[in-house]
Design an enzyme around this catalytic site. Structure first.
Site, PDB file in Angstrom:
ATOM      1  N   ALA A  65       0.866  -1.175   0.000  1.00 30.28           N
ATOM      2  CA  ALA A  65       0.000   0.000   0.000  1.00 30.28           C
ATOM      3  C   ALA A  65       0.905   1.229   0.000  1.00 30.28           C
ATOM      4  O   ALA A  65       2.060   1.164   0.441  1.00 30.28           O
ATOM      5  CB  ALA A  65      -0.876  -0.013   1.248  1.00 30.28           C
ATOM      6  N   GLY A 109       0.640  -4.928   1.023  1.00 37.13           N
ATOM      7  CA  GLY A 109      -0.597  -4.997   0.250  1.00 37.13           C
ATOM      8  C   GLY A 109      -0.394  -5.645  -1.118  1.00 37.13           C
ATOM      9  O   GLY A 109      -1.341  -6.195  -1.689  1.00 37.13           O
ATOM     10  N   GLU A 112      -0.620  -9.232  -0.463  1.00 34.97           N
ATOM     11  CA  GLU A 112      -2.027  -9.505  -0.129  1.00 34.97           C
ATOM     12  C   GLU A 112      -2.899  -9.520  -1.390  1.00 34.97           C
ATOM     13  O   GLU A 112      -3.789 -10.361  -1.542  1.00 34.97           O
ATOM     14  CB  GLU A 112      -2.531  -8.462   0.879  1.00 34.97           C
ATOM     15  CG  GLU A 112      -1.850  -8.623   2.238  1.00 34.97           C
ATOM     16  CD  GLU A 112      -2.136  -7.482   3.201  1.00 34.97           C
ATOM     17  OE1 GLU A 112      -1.974  -6.306   2.810  1.00 34.97           O
ATOM     18  OE2 GLU A 112      -2.521  -7.761   4.346  1.00 34.97           O
ATOM     19  N   GLU A 132       5.057  -4.971   7.120  1.00 31.78           N
ATOM     20  CA  GLU A 132       4.357  -3.884   7.806  1.00 31.78           C
ATOM     21  C   GLU A 132       4.869  -3.658   9.220  1.00 31.78           C
ATOM     22  O   GLU A 132       4.797  -2.556   9.751  1.00 31.78           O
ATOM     23  CB  GLU A 132       2.856  -4.171   7.848  1.00 31.78           C
ATOM     24  CG  GLU A 132       2.148  -4.078   6.498  1.00 31.78           C
ATOM     25  CD  GLU A 132       2.102  -5.385   5.728  1.00 31.78           C
ATOM     26  OE1 GLU A 132       2.910  -6.290   6.031  1.00 31.78           O
ATOM     27  OE2 GLU A 132       1.269  -5.492   4.806  1.00 31.78           O
TER      28      GLU A 132
HETATM   29  N1  CO8 Z   1       4.662   3.247  -0.639  1.00 33.24           N
HETATM   30  C1  CO8 Z   1       5.047   4.402  -1.168  1.00 33.24           C
HETATM   31  N2  CO8 Z   1       6.179   4.542  -1.905  1.00 33.24           N
HETATM   32  C2  CO8 Z   1       6.925   3.444  -2.079  1.00 33.24           C
HETATM   33  C3  CO8 Z   1       6.585   2.193  -1.527  1.00 33.24           C
HETATM   34  C4  CO8 Z   1       5.374   2.106  -0.790  1.00 33.24           C
HETATM   35  N3  CO8 Z   1       4.925   0.963  -0.284  1.00 33.24           N
HETATM   36  N4  CO8 Z   1       7.555   1.310  -1.866  1.00 33.24           N
HETATM   37  C5  CO8 Z   1       8.460   1.967  -2.592  1.00 33.24           C
HETATM   38  N5  CO8 Z   1       8.089   3.257  -2.724  1.00 33.24           N
HETATM   39  C6  CO8 Z   1       8.775   4.326  -3.438  1.00 33.24           C
HETATM   40  C7  CO8 Z   1       9.993   4.800  -2.673  1.00 33.24           C
HETATM   41  O1  CO8 Z   1       9.627   5.743  -1.687  1.00 33.24           O
HETATM   42  C8  CO8 Z   1      10.834   5.392  -3.793  1.00 33.24           C
HETATM   43  O2  CO8 Z   1      10.304   6.669  -4.112  1.00 33.24           O
HETATM   44  P1  CO8 Z   1      11.311   7.935  -4.252  1.00 33.24           P
HETATM   45  O3  CO8 Z   1      12.181   7.572  -5.436  1.00 33.24           O
HETATM   46  O4  CO8 Z   1      10.376   9.076  -4.505  1.00 33.24           O
HETATM   47  O5  CO8 Z   1      12.083   8.013  -2.973  1.00 33.24           O
HETATM   48  C9  CO8 Z   1      10.543   4.472  -4.992  1.00 33.24           C
HETATM   49  O6  CO8 Z   1       9.321   3.804  -4.676  1.00 33.24           O
HETATM   50  C10 CO8 Z   1      11.605   3.425  -5.201  1.00 33.24           C
HETATM   51  O7  CO8 Z   1      11.784   2.728  -3.979  1.00 33.24           O
HETATM   52  P2  CO8 Z   1      13.215   2.504  -3.291  1.00 33.24           P
HETATM   53  O8  CO8 Z   1      14.150   3.617  -3.658  1.00 33.24           O
HETATM   54  O9  CO8 Z   1      12.973   2.244  -1.833  1.00 33.24           O
HETATM   55  O10 CO8 Z   1      13.670   1.154  -4.064  1.00 33.24           O
HETATM   56  P3  CO8 Z   1      14.692   0.052  -3.571  1.00 33.24           P
HETATM   57  O11 CO8 Z   1      14.908  -0.835  -4.741  1.00 33.24           O
HETATM   58  O12 CO8 Z   1      15.860   0.675  -2.871  1.00 33.24           O
HETATM   59  O13 CO8 Z   1      13.880  -0.762  -2.420  1.00 33.24           O
HETATM   60  C11 CO8 Z   1      11.959  -1.882  -1.511  1.00 33.24           C
HETATM   61  C12 CO8 Z   1      12.779  -1.539  -2.773  1.00 33.24           C
HETATM   62  C13 CO8 Z   1      12.769  -2.844  -0.620  1.00 33.24           C
HETATM   63  C14 CO8 Z   1      10.693  -2.595  -2.003  1.00 33.24           C
HETATM   64  C15 CO8 Z   1      11.603  -0.592  -0.710  1.00 33.24           C
HETATM   65  O14 CO8 Z   1      11.053   0.344  -1.607  1.00 33.24           O
HETATM   66  C16 CO8 Z   1      10.620  -0.798   0.404  1.00 33.24           C
HETATM   67  O15 CO8 Z   1      10.977  -1.288   1.447  1.00 33.24           O
HETATM   68  N6  CO8 Z   1       9.335  -0.397   0.188  1.00 33.24           N
HETATM   69  C17 CO8 Z   1       8.320  -0.469   1.190  1.00 33.24           C
HETATM   70  C18 CO8 Z   1       7.832  -1.881   1.367  1.00 33.24           C
HETATM   71  C19 CO8 Z   1       6.766  -1.916   2.447  1.00 33.24           C
HETATM   72  O16 CO8 Z   1       7.000  -1.593   3.593  1.00 33.24           O
HETATM   73  N7  CO8 Z   1       5.550  -2.359   2.058  1.00 33.24           N
HETATM   74  C20 CO8 Z   1       4.445  -2.442   2.971  1.00 33.24           C
HETATM   75  C21 CO8 Z   1       3.645  -1.185   2.937  1.00 33.24           C
HETATM   76  S1  CO8 Z   1       2.364  -1.133   4.173  1.00 33.24           S
HETATM   77  C22 CO8 Z   1       1.121  -2.086   3.502  1.00 33.24           C
HETATM   78  O17 CO8 Z   1       1.209  -2.555   2.405  1.00 33.24           O
HETATM   79  C23 CO8 Z   1      -0.079  -2.260   4.365  1.00 33.24           C
HETATM   80  C24 CO8 Z   1      -1.192  -2.863   3.571  1.00 33.24           C
HETATM   81  C25 CO8 Z   1      -2.438  -2.659   4.341  1.00 33.24           C
HETATM   82  C26 CO8 Z   1      -3.647  -2.538   3.456  1.00 33.24           C
HETATM   83  C27 CO8 Z   1      -4.637  -1.800   4.199  1.00 33.24           C
HETATM   84  C28 CO8 Z   1      -6.015  -2.006   3.729  1.00 33.24           C
HETATM   85  C29 CO8 Z   1      -7.000  -1.745   4.821  1.00 33.24           C
END
Ligand code: CO8
Length: 258
Positions: A65, A109, A112, A132
């Site tokens: 998400a 998400g 999921e 998360e």
């Molecule tokens: N949300 C927003 N932006 C994101 C997300 C995300 N989940 N993941 C990556 N991005 C963005 C980064 O901020 C970055 O943007 P910018 O260039 O503007 O800084 C761009 O995508 C590229 O990402 P990275 O530079 O971080 O790329 P890397 O290759 O270094 O890393 C990763 C890749 C490991 C995937 C890293 O991006 C990461 O850890 N992302 C977050 C993963 C995460 O925590 N996911 C869980 C999110 S919470 C969730 O999903 C809850 C679901 C609940 C649903 C609710 C319904 C009720």
């Protein structure tokens, strides 16, 4: 509805939906989920379509998400709007089969959403995870329930508590994905599998899907409702603010409640 966050393409009897926010690794924001719901419902209503495929890019199916969109939300916000789950579940509600073709990251998400589809084909570079906990919350769209049913308690518990990711081989071994395909062939293989299904008797296919889901879903609803409410409650904590702010600011979170 004009789409900005997804691409759609009809391949014979198959509706192909590609998540397309490359700058955010296909993070699932409200607009993307609204568009995905719209596309799924259009294919569901289209008699010429017998099955659907949801895919992302070779780098990310979806990295979760959209954390930046969730970051400012309070407990009251997420509880009162029943936070985006109204349309988050469409992939699990359509009656025609939906295949997830997952390459790269399927996190939070994203994992999921893949699990809501009827089965998952994984590219060799696929990585599945529920990270998360690093943000001071828990999975909120079925992750604690569906992952546990797919891979069993021990692996699900470790992944949810530690954010450890599973690669494609472990995911296949554990029953999370049906098979592994070279990344370059993934979408074609998913479309060809969906085509085979779409060419079969439609009522048999729909009833077969419903029957397998009956084995899998009984009592799942209760678990998902419980999970959604406790997920909402975490937006009342300082640690959720801190975890999401730290991600956006590219620093390590300093959780207070530990
Ligand atoms: N949300 C927003 N932006 C994101 C997300 C995300 N989940 N993941 C990556 N991005 C963005 C980064 O901020 C970055 O943007 P910018 O260039 O503007 O800084 C761009 O995508 C590229 O990402 P990275 O530079 O971080 O790329 P890397 O290759 O270094 O890393 C990763 C890749 C490991 C995937 C890293 O991006 C990461 O850890 N992302 C977050 C993963 C995460 O925590 N996911 C869980 C999110 S919470 C969730 O999903 C809850 C679901 C609940 C649903 C609710 C319904 C009720």
């Amino acid at each position: 509805m004009a789409y900005e966050c997804i691409l759609t393409d009809t391949r014979g009897p198959v509706g192909l939906i590609t998540l397309n926010r490359p700058d955010a690794l296909n993070a699932l924001n409200k607009q993307l989920m609204d568009e995905l719901t719209d596309a799924l419902m259009k294919y569901e209503a289209d008699d010429a379509i017998g099955a659907m495929v949801i895919t992302g890019s070779s780098k990310a199916f979806a990295a979760g998400a959209d954390i930046k969109e969730m970051q400012p939300k309070s407990y009251m916000d997420v509880y009162m709007e029943d936070f985006i789950t109204a349309n988050w579940e469409t992939a699990s509600k359509v009656r025609k089969p939906v295949i997830a073709a997952v390459a790269g990251y399927a996190l939070g998400g994203g994992c999921e959403l893949a699990m809501m589809c009827d089965f998952i084909l994984a590219g060799e570079n696929a990585k599945f995870g529920q990270p998360e906990i690093n943000l001071g919350v828990i999975p909120g769209a079925g992750g604690t329930q569906r992952l546990t049913r797919f891979v069993g308690k021990s692996k699900a518990m470790e992944m949810v508590l530690t954010a450890r990711m599973m690669d494609a081989e472990e995911a296949e071994r554990s029953g999370l994905v049906s098979r592994i395909v070279p990344v370059d062939d993934l979408v074609e293989e998913a479309v060809s599998t969906a085509t085979k299904i779409a060419e079969l008797s439609r009522p048999s296919v729909m009833i077969a899907k419903e029957s397998v889901n009956k084995a899998y879903e009984t009592m799942l609803r209760d678990g998902i409702m419980f999970e959604r409410r406790v997920f909402h409650s975490l937006f009342a904590t300082e640690d959720q603010n801190e975890g999401m702010a730290a991600f956006a600011e590219k620093r390590k979170p300093a959780f207070k409640n530990r």
